[in-house]
Design an enzyme around this catalytic site. Structure first.
Site, PDB file in Angstrom:
ATOM      1  N   LYS A   1      42.169  43.946  32.572  1.00  0.00           N
ATOM      2  CA  LYS A   1      40.996  44.809  32.404  1.00  0.00           C
ATOM      3  C   LYS A   1      40.454  45.217  33.767  1.00  0.00           C
ATOM      4  O   LYS A   1      40.010  44.372  34.542  1.00  0.00           O
ATOM      5  CB  LYS A   1      39.889  44.074  31.627  1.00  0.00           C
TER       6      LYS A   1
ATOM      7  N   CYS B   1      34.647  42.706  49.750  1.00  0.00           N
ATOM      8  CA  CYS B   1      34.224  41.298  49.814  1.00  0.00           C
ATOM      9  C   CYS B   1      34.447  40.715  51.208  1.00  0.00           C
ATOM     10  O   CYS B   1      33.846  39.712  51.565  1.00  0.00           O
ATOM     11  CB  CYS B   1      34.940  40.480  48.752  1.00  0.00           C
TER      12      CYS B   1
ATOM     13  N   GLU C   1      24.634  37.585  48.732  1.00  0.00           N
ATOM     14  CA  GLU C   1      25.569  38.702  48.895  1.00  0.00           C
ATOM     15  C   GLU C   1      24.887  40.012  48.497  1.00  0.00           C
ATOM     16  O   GLU C   1      24.347  40.127  47.402  1.00  0.00           O
ATOM     17  CB  GLU C   1      26.820  38.501  48.025  1.00  0.00           C
TER      18      GLU C   1
END
Ligand code: TXE
Length: 480
Positions: free
Chosen positions: A173, A282, A384
């Site tokens: 997915k 990231c 983050e």
């Protein structure tokens, strides 16, 4: 509006419910395609197809699996322009970045694993001349691959390629925010002759289609990249089911810049590591620590170069920063800029939404932003943010900067800038991150282990490790 379809059992299909939702082009702030709102019944169909295809695919000789995968890589290369444009429209990234990084890397991921399986070997252990032990690696079965929106086809193929190469069949997915290139990829798999059911792509939102994948008892392993909060949900669900898990989660990466660095390289690369893909990688460094003697000089030069970056239409070749992936994400980053102000930070550069004119008037654009004057312990420096936003802080000693660098719950990547090799080794050994770059950033060798420590995840992608992840290991001991 174009309809994206699921790819199940070798065919492009509507979701069982018949429901779709729109996907937005973030550069213009308008829907441009429809995405299947898949749920459990679609995942059930996909798993059935993958189960049926598994025995034959697992038994297919590695050279034959390799040939099909290489064909897919060639088709990605053939469609470089088309896929790059699609990625840029769907995600907001500059088309030139998609063309130079995302799409070539998607092809490279597939080539890498397609050829790796031709060079695999297994361990054998001779025990006191009395026995031979050998290790067998067999594909684990049907596996789930769930990928995020920041590097859509790049990260999708980074998971799917080793799984397919290892002989597993897959239910995958992509992110519901950026489904387009995975859809185009499914058409390339059909063109390349990938047997039906070997790869199944189910589109939809995380809590429905994603959750159905992680909960399905026939899915033996899950490879996931995304937010740490989602990683926790996946671990909580899949852990008690004893599924194998590879989780590549968030980061809050430090850049440690010593006064003896190569200044030009440190500044120009740190501009890249801060703002590439709008800071939505990231591996981007978001906390920049500069040794005090260099601090003012670095800040001045870094600010000037940040100011010179062009925020604009992702389809324009001159653009350095395109649109943020979604309105929600842009607002999240803006909320952190407000938080940084409340925490006493000074916005040295940027800090605001950019309002473009013309085609992109309603797009989600942000100024590249520099914040100073914050302690390493505040929320802005601990959480983050995942946007074009960095904080810059001075430090005096190695011990001090190591404390700052290691103070978050994350441990994904770090950069170290110094011309002193001894120091580079010493500091690299003490930074608690899974990936350290000395005097470079995002310089990748696909054979190396890739992943994070602490809440940045568990397991490592890349190299033969990723192939092993998708296998069951068995030791056979034969008494001589
Ligand atoms: O990611 P999610 P989101 C970080 C970044 C960002 C935050 C949230 O800080 O702001 O994560 O982003 C699927 N079961 N990163 O919300 O939700 C989802 O559909 C199964 C870091 O977009 O983690 C998508 O396919 N699947 C990061 C994928 O998980 C579920 C990259 C990632 O979505 C699910 C992206 C569930 N319950 C965001 N819920 C990185 N480290 O590269 C969601 N998903």
């Amino acid at each position: 509006m174009e309809k994206i379809l699921n790819y199940i059992n070798g065919e492009l299909t509507n979701p069982v419910s018949g429901n779709f939702f729109p996907t937005i082009n973030p550069a213009i702030g308008k829907p441009y395609a429809l995405v299947p709102d898949s749920d459990k019944p679609d995942v059930t169909k996909a798993v059935e197809a993958a189960r049926a295809a598994f025995p034959k695919w697992a038994a297919t000789p590695a050279s034959n699996r390799s040939a099909i995968l290489i064909k897919i890589a060639e088709l990605i290369e053939r469609d470089l322009d088309k896929l790059s444009l699609a990625e840029s429209i769907d995600q907001g990234k500059p088309v030139k970045l998609a063309k130079s990084l995302d799409i070539p890397r998607a092809a490279a991921n597939i080539r890498f694993y397609a050829t790796a399986i031709l060079h695999e070997s297994a361990d054998a252990h001779f025990t006191n001349e009395e026995a031979i032990n050998y290790t067998q690696y067999t594909p684990i079965g049907v596996v789930g691959c769930i990928s995020p929106w920041n590097l859509p086809l790049y990260l999708f193929t980074w998971k799917v390629a080793p799984a397919l190469a290892a002989g597993c069949t897959v239910v995958a997915k992509p992110s519901e925010i950026t489904p387009m290139t995975a859809y185009l990829f499914s058409k390339l798999c059909m063109e390349a002759g990938l047997p039906a059911g070997v790869l199944n792509i189910v589109h939809g939102v995380g809590p429905k289609a994603g959750q159905a994948i992680i909960e399905h008892p026939e899915i033996k392993a899950i490879s996931f990249t995304g937010g740490t909060a989602t990683g926790k949900i996946i671990a909580a669900t899949a852990g008690p089911m004893f599924k194998k898990l590879s989780l590549e989660l968030g980061g809050k990466n430090p850049n440690i810049i010593f006064a003896d660095c190569d200044f030009e390289k440190a500044v120009s690369t740190t501009i890249q590591s801060s703002y590439s893909n709008q800071g939505e990688i990231c591996l981007c460094g978001s906390r920049i620590f500069v040794e005090r003697p260099l601090y003012e000089k670095f800040l001045k030069e870094f600010t000037a170069r940040t100011k010179a970056l062009v925020v604009g239409d992702p389809l324009d070749e001159k653009t350095n920063l395109g649109a943020m992936a979604s309105d929600t994400h842009m607002k999240k980053v803006l909320s952190y800029i407000e938080l940084a102000k409340q925490e006493g930070g000074t916005i040295v550069q940027g800090g605001k939404q950019v309002k473009l004119t013309g085609r992109c008037a309603d797009g989600y654009f942000l100024e590249p932003t520099i914040i100073t004057g914050l302690p390493h312990t505040c929320r802005t420096n601990q959480e983050e943010i995942f946007g074009p936003l960095v904080t810059i802080m001075p430090f005096d000693t190695e011990a001090e900067v190591l404390e700052y660098a290691n103070s978050t719950t994350y441990g994904l990547a770090a950069t170290i800038w110094t011309e002193n090799l001894k120091r580079a080794h010493r500091v690299a050994a003490q930074v608690k991150s899974g990936i350290i770059w000395v005097n470079c950033w995002l310089f990748r060798d696909l054979r190396t282990p890739f992943g994070g420590m602490k809440q940045s995840g568990i397991g490592r992608e890349g190299g033969f490790e990723a192939l092993k992840f998708f296998t069951d290991e068995k030791n056979v001991c034969i008494k001589l």
